[in-house]
Design a protein around this motif. Structure first.
Motif, PDB file in Angstrom:
ATOM      1  N   ASP A  91       1.034  -1.075   0.032  1.00  0.00           N
ATOM      2  CA  ASP A  91      -0.067   0.095  -0.028  1.00  0.00           C
ATOM      3  C   ASP A  91       0.837   1.324  -0.063  1.00  0.00           C
ATOM      4  N   LYS A 128      -5.282   2.271   0.171  1.00  0.00           N
ATOM      5  CA  LYS A 128      -6.149   1.375   0.296  1.00  0.00           C
ATOM      6  C   LYS A 128      -6.532   1.003   1.751  1.00  0.00           C
ATOM      7  N   ILE A 137      -6.574   6.848   2.711  1.00  0.00           N
ATOM      8  CA  ILE A 137      -7.534   6.000   1.999  1.00  0.00           C
ATOM      9  C   ILE A 137      -8.579   6.730   1.048  1.00  0.00           C
TER      10      ILE A 137
END
Length: 190
Positions: A91, A128, A137
């Motif tokens: 991420d 995410k 996010i």
């Protein structure tokens, strides 16, 4: 926020066995990179492992960087395992493909090691997972870069990281990315 060496030294004094590291770091007069590594085989080995880990991270090979973590590693006091660490790294590098962590200070005693790093990156992807404070996010890329400081604390056993904790300057990162307004410097009342 600018974390200075004095703040790192103050944090180290709370760690059993780190008094020698504080005295070594405090004796150094320059602002260049500093190491305070207990001269035992274990501490020297663990400091070298962390340096290799961060070098691999900086190469962008986050899959290889996750291999420095044990299968049952804890992250911020919670079980994460190597797979959880890899998910975090994936991420981070999706959000910031040029993520880089430059070691400013490193202290190691026995199985504990602490690093203060300058972290940089350019926001080119959409986060995410609730990493980096969970603030990115679903946020579209800004294309802007940031530079902040982190302090990461590792515990190593048998050559692998078994525990990680960290403190990041997420507020400054978000401000530099243009996602939060800058904070005016404090001016004492006249």
């Amino acid at each position: 926020m600018h974390t200075n060496r004095r703040q790192v030294l103050a944090a180290l004094t709370l760690v059993p066995g780190m008094a020698f590291a504080v005295s070594l770091l405090a004796k150094s007069g320059s602002d260049q990179q500093h190491d305070a590594v207990e001269q035992t085989d274990l501490a020297v080995k663990n400091a070298a492992i962390l340096r290799r880990h961060l070098a691999v991270m900086n190469s962008g090979d986050y899959f290889a960087a996750a291999q420095f973590f044990a299968e049952d590693t804890d992250n911020f006091g919670r079980p994460a395992g190597r797979k959880g660490i890899l998910a975090v790294f994936t991420d981070v590098y999706t959000t910031f493909p040029d993520w880089h962590m430059e070691i400013e200070d490193l202290a190691a005693v026995g199985d504990a090691a602490i690093v203060r790093v300058a972290v940089t990156g350019t926001h080119k992807g959409v986060g995410k997972l609730p990493v980096n404070g969970g603030l990115l996010i679903g946020v579209p890329p800004t294309g802007k870069s940031f530079k902040v400081e982190h302090i990461h604390w590792y515990t190593l056993k048998n050559g692998l990281i078994v525990e990680h904790r960290g403190v990041r300057d997420d507020l400054s990162m978000m401000q530099q990315l243009g996602l939060l307004p800058p904070v005016k410097p404090y001016a004492p009342p006249s």
